[in-house]
Design a protein around this motif. Structure first.
Motif, PDB file in Angstrom:
ATOM      1  N   ARG A  32       0.805  -1.225   0.000  1.00  0.00           N
ATOM      2  CA  ARG A  32       0.000   0.000   0.000  1.00  0.00           C
ATOM      3  C   ARG A  32       0.838   1.275   0.000  1.00  0.00           C
ATOM      4  O   ARG A  32       0.357   2.348  -0.377  1.00  0.00           O
ATOM      5  N   ALA A  33       2.078   1.215   0.427  1.00  0.00           N
ATOM      6  CA  ALA A  33       2.895   2.427   0.561  1.00  0.00           C
ATOM      7  C   ALA A  33       3.125   3.086  -0.801  1.00  0.00           C
ATOM      8  O   ALA A  33       3.350   2.409  -1.803  1.00  0.00           O
ATOM      9  N   ASN A  34       3.047   4.412  -0.842  1.00  0.00           N
ATOM     10  CA  ASN A  34       3.294   5.152  -2.084  1.00  0.00           C
ATOM     11  C   ASN A  34       4.755   5.000  -2.509  1.00  0.00           C
ATOM     12  O   ASN A  34       5.655   5.123  -1.677  1.00  0.00           O
ATOM     13  N   TYR A  35       4.990   4.742  -3.781  1.00  0.00           N
ATOM     14  CA  TYR A  35       6.366   4.681  -4.255  1.00  0.00           C
ATOM     15  C   TYR A  35       6.818   6.019  -4.830  1.00  0.00           C
ATOM     16  O   TYR A  35       7.909   6.142  -5.359  1.00  0.00           O
ATOM     17  N   LYS A  36       5.954   7.053  -4.697  1.00  0.00           N
ATOM     18  CA  LYS A  36       6.329   8.419  -5.038  1.00  0.00           C
ATOM     19  C   LYS A  36       5.472   9.362  -4.205  1.00  0.00           C
ATOM     20  O   LYS A  36       4.304   9.092  -3.968  1.00  0.00           O
ATOM     21  N   ALA A  37       6.084  10.454  -3.749  1.00  0.00           N
ATOM     22  CA  ALA A  37       5.338  11.409  -2.925  1.00  0.00           C
ATOM     23  C   ALA A  37       4.143  11.938  -3.706  1.00  0.00           C
ATOM     24  O   ALA A  37       4.208  12.162  -4.915  1.00  0.00           O
ATOM     25  N   CYS A  38       3.048  12.121  -3.005  1.00  0.00           N
ATOM     26  CA  CYS A  38       1.852  12.650  -3.647  1.00  0.00           C
ATOM     27  C   CYS A  38       1.042  13.447  -2.630  1.00  0.00           C
ATOM     28  O   CYS A  38       1.352  13.459  -1.435  1.00  0.00           O
ATOM     29  N   GLU A  39       0.022  14.117  -3.116  1.00  0.00           N
ATOM     30  CA  GLU A  39      -0.840  14.936  -2.263  1.00  0.00           C
ATOM     31  C   GLU A  39      -2.172  14.234  -2.090  1.00  0.00           C
ATOM     32  O   GLU A  39      -2.747  13.706  -3.048  1.00  0.00           O
ATOM     33  N   TRP A  40      -2.676  14.246  -0.860  1.00  0.00           N
ATOM     34  CA  TRP A  40      -3.960  13.602  -0.548  1.00  0.00           C
ATOM     35  C   TRP A  40      -4.717  14.481   0.430  1.00  0.00           C
ATOM     36  O   TRP A  40      -4.237  14.790   1.509  1.00  0.00           O
ATOM     37  N   GLN A  41      -5.898  14.947   0.001  1.00  0.00           N
ATOM     38  CA  GLN A  41      -6.745  15.815   0.820  1.00  0.00           C
ATOM     39  C   GLN A  41      -5.974  17.018   1.363  1.00  0.00           C
ATOM     40  O   GLN A  41      -6.097  17.407   2.521  1.00  0.00           O
ATOM     41  N   GLY A  42      -5.144  17.583   0.514  1.00  0.00           N
ATOM     42  CA  GLY A  42      -4.435  18.794   0.878  1.00  0.00           C
ATOM     43  C   GLY A  42      -3.194  18.599   1.713  1.00  0.00           C
ATOM     44  O   GLY A  42      -2.566  19.572   2.123  1.00  0.00           O
ATOM     45  N   ILE A  43      -2.807  17.351   1.983  1.00  0.00           N
ATOM     46  CA  ILE A  43      -1.596  17.103   2.765  1.00  0.00           C
ATOM     47  C   ILE A  43      -0.601  16.326   1.916  1.00  0.00           C
ATOM     48  O   ILE A  43      -0.987  15.574   1.016  1.00  0.00           O
ATOM     49  N   GLU A  44       0.687  16.510   2.184  1.00  0.00           N
ATOM     50  CA  GLU A  44       1.741  15.825   1.448  1.00  0.00           C
ATOM     51  C   GLU A  44       1.983  14.446   2.061  1.00  0.00           C
ATOM     52  O   GLU A  44       2.292  14.322   3.249  1.00  0.00           O
ATOM     53  N   ILE A  45       1.831  13.410   1.252  1.00  0.00           N
ATOM     54  CA  ILE A  45       2.121  12.047   1.680  1.00  0.00           C
ATOM     55  C   ILE A  45       3.449  11.648   1.042  1.00  0.00           C
ATOM     56  O   ILE A  45       3.550  11.532  -0.174  1.00  0.00           O
ATOM     57  N   PRO A  46       4.506  11.432   1.825  1.00  0.00           N
ATOM     58  CA  PRO A  46       5.824  11.155   1.233  1.00  0.00           C
ATOM     59  C   PRO A  46       5.914   9.750   0.654  1.00  0.00           C
ATOM     60  O   PRO A  46       5.070   8.885   0.893  1.00  0.00           O
ATOM     61  N   ARG A  47       6.951   9.533  -0.096  1.00  0.00           N
ATOM     62  CA  ARG A  47       7.254   8.199  -0.615  1.00  0.00           C
ATOM     63  C   ARG A  47       7.432   7.244   0.564  1.00  0.00           C
ATOM     64  O   ARG A  47       8.053   7.561   1.570  1.00  0.00           O
ATOM     65  N   GLY A  48       6.873   6.038   0.436  1.00  0.00           N
ATOM     66  CA  GLY A  48       6.982   5.056   1.502  1.00  0.00           C
ATOM     67  C   GLY A  48       5.929   5.190   2.577  1.00  0.00           C
ATOM     68  O   GLY A  48       5.997   4.509   3.595  1.00  0.00           O
ATOM     69  N   ALA A  49       4.926   6.058   2.360  1.00  0.00           N
ATOM     70  CA  ALA A  49       3.864   6.257   3.361  1.00  0.00           C
ATOM     71  C   ALA A  49       2.516   6.213   2.665  1.00  0.00           C
ATOM     72  O   ALA A  49       2.411   6.286   1.435  1.00  0.00           O
ATOM     73  N   PHE A  50       1.459   6.124   3.426  1.00  0.00           N
ATOM     74  CA  PHE A  50       0.107   6.190   2.884  1.00  0.00           C
ATOM     75  C   PHE A  50      -0.864   6.530   4.010  1.00  0.00           C
ATOM     76  O   PHE A  50      -0.592   6.298   5.193  1.00  0.00           O
ATOM     77  N   ALA A  51      -1.993   7.117   3.639  1.00  0.00           N
ATOM     78  CA  ALA A  51      -3.033   7.488   4.593  1.00  0.00           C
ATOM     79  C   ALA A  51      -4.098   6.401   4.607  1.00  0.00           C
ATOM     80  O   ALA A  51      -4.512   5.902   3.558  1.00  0.00           O
ATOM     81  N   THR A  52      -4.545   6.042   5.802  1.00  0.00           N
ATOM     82  CA  THR A  52      -5.513   4.962   5.934  1.00  0.00           C
ATOM     83  C   THR A  52      -6.228   5.111   7.263  1.00  0.00           C
ATOM     84  O   THR A  52      -6.194   6.159   7.892  1.00  0.00           O
ATOM     85  N   SER A  53      -6.862   4.043   7.709  1.00  0.00           N
ATOM     86  CA  SER A  53      -7.500   3.980   9.025  1.00  0.00           C
ATOM     87  C   SER A  53      -7.474   2.531   9.494  1.00  0.00           C
ATOM     88  O   SER A  53      -7.251   1.610   8.692  1.00  0.00           O
ATOM     89  N   TYR A  54      -7.694   2.323  10.773  1.00  0.00           N
ATOM     90  CA  TYR A  54      -7.720   0.956  11.283  1.00  0.00           C
ATOM     91  C   TYR A  54      -8.817   0.134  10.604  1.00  0.00           C
ATOM     92  O   TYR A  54      -8.618  -1.037  10.271  1.00  0.00           O
ATOM     93  N   ALA A  55      -9.964   0.770  10.391  1.00  0.00           N
ATOM     94  CA  ALA A  55     -11.070   0.054   9.750  1.00  0.00           C
ATOM     95  C   ALA A  55     -10.728  -0.311   8.315  1.00  0.00           C
ATOM     96  O   ALA A  55     -11.043  -1.412   7.847  1.00  0.00           O
ATOM     97  N   ALA A  56     -10.050   0.597   7.594  1.00  0.00           N
ATOM     98  CA  ALA A  56      -9.675   0.315   6.211  1.00  0.00           C
ATOM     99  C   ALA A  56      -8.638  -0.804   6.150  1.00  0.00           C
ATOM    100  O   ALA A  56      -8.734  -1.707   5.303  1.00  0.00           O
ATOM    101  N   LEU A  57      -7.650  -0.773   7.037  1.00  0.00           N
ATOM    102  CA  LEU A  57      -6.653  -1.843   7.061  1.00  0.00           C
ATOM    103  C   LEU A  57      -7.297  -3.189   7.363  1.00  0.00           C
ATOM    104  O   LEU A  57      -6.913  -4.217   6.796  1.00  0.00           O
ATOM    105  N   SER A  58      -8.278  -3.169   8.247  1.00  0.00           N
ATOM    106  CA  SER A  58      -8.977  -4.406   8.587  1.00  0.00           C
ATOM    107  C   SER A  58      -9.721  -4.964   7.375  1.00  0.00           C
ATOM    108  O   SER A  58      -9.633  -6.155   7.062  1.00  0.00           O
ATOM    109  N   ALA A  59     -10.432  -4.079   6.668  1.00  0.00           N
ATOM    110  CA  ALA A  59     -11.203  -4.524   5.507  1.00  0.00           C
ATOM    111  C   ALA A  59     -10.296  -4.998   4.377  1.00  0.00           C
ATOM    112  O   ALA A  59     -10.609  -5.971   3.674  1.00  0.00           O
ATOM    113  N   GLU A  60      -9.169  -4.326   4.186  1.00  0.00           N
ATOM    114  CA  GLU A  60      -8.275  -4.663   3.073  1.00  0.00           C
ATOM    115  C   GLU A  60      -7.461  -5.926   3.327  1.00  0.00           C
ATOM    116  O   GLU A  60      -7.189  -6.691   2.411  1.00  0.00           O
ATOM    117  N   SER A  61      -7.080  -6.158   4.572  1.00  0.00           N
ATOM    118  CA  SER A  61      -6.198  -7.283   4.885  1.00  0.00           C
ATOM    119  C   SER A  61      -6.937  -8.537   5.347  1.00  0.00           C
ATOM    120  O   SER A  61      -6.374  -9.631   5.362  1.00  0.00           O
TER     121      SER A  61
END
Length: 240
Positions: A32-61
């Protein structure tokens, strides 16, 4: 989500490899980690990171929310990830992402990020047109509105808590000194360009004489005991 990730065979010697929920979540995080920095909802998400939630991780995994919490705690403890959480989302960052995924001759392709959305500006309570008619009557209501605008123009606008404290203080001053006196001192403070309301300059409302106090030739009449005492003095002197 296009492309692939690298997995080294040394993963089998990793401390959490036989901990199935933790190992599964770790692999999911790498995917799931971004392999390039990007912008999400007005915030900078760096390479190697991603925005999520506990509920989303539970549903995805396929793990439970509790399993996700436990696994994240283990991965944080051993330094694989860092986690930043607020009331809206969680940002997970792979601590050594470049060591895991980069090669000297590798140039990452463009990352597919969620559509950009501009964050909504926060509206402070002091920026709203306050309805003060339920708390004050004219001229206090008008004076308070002008004072709030005056403070905003001086770039010293009230925060919500300080504004509530101000309105409570004004209410108490109205009870003590009257509406006109409070309105006058507020406008005086603005005309003198004072930073705050100088309550020491307030003038009390005039006090009315008691309606039940008897008057005699424009002066309060003597009380009954005073009349009785005067009569006794005269009697002792033989006066009538």
């Amino acid at each position: 989500m296009n492309g692939h990730i690298k997995l080294h065979r040394a993963l089998t010697e990793w401390g959490w490899y036989k901990d199935l929920p933790t190992c599964k979540l770790w692999l999911h995080i790498l995917l799931r980690a971004n392999y390039k920095a990007c912008e999400w909802q007005g915030i900078e998400i760096p390479r190697g990171a991603f925005a999520t939630s506990y509920a989303a991780l539970s549903a995805e995994s396929g793990l439970s929310v509790q399993q996700v919490r436990t696994a994240l705690g283990k991965l944080k403890k051993t330094g694989e990830i860092t986690v930043e959480t607020n009331r809206h989302y969680t940002v997970i960052t792979v601590s050594k992402y470049d060591e895991y995924q980069s090669a000297p001759d590798e140039v990452p392709t463009a990352a597919k990020c969620p559509p950009k959305s501009k964050p909504k500006p926060k509206t402070q309570e002091s920026d709203k047109k306050l309805d003060l008619t339920e708390r004050f009557s004219e001229p206090v209501c008008s004076a308070v509105q002008d004072w709030i605008t005056y403070k905003k123009e001086r770039r010293d606008a009230y925060e919500p808590t300080s504004l509530r404290n101000l309105l409570t203080m004004i209410e108490n001053r109205v009870k003590q000194h009257g509406e006109q006196a409070v309105a006058d001192v507020i406008r005086l403070s603005m005309s003198q360009r004072w930073r705050g309301i100088i309550w020491d300059r307030i003038e009390d409302k005039p006090k009315k004489p008691k309606a039940d106090a008897p008057m005699f030739n424009g002066a309060p009449a003597a009380s009954d005991w005073e009349n009785e005492w005067a009569a006794r003095v005269k009697a002792s002197r033989g006066e009538r």
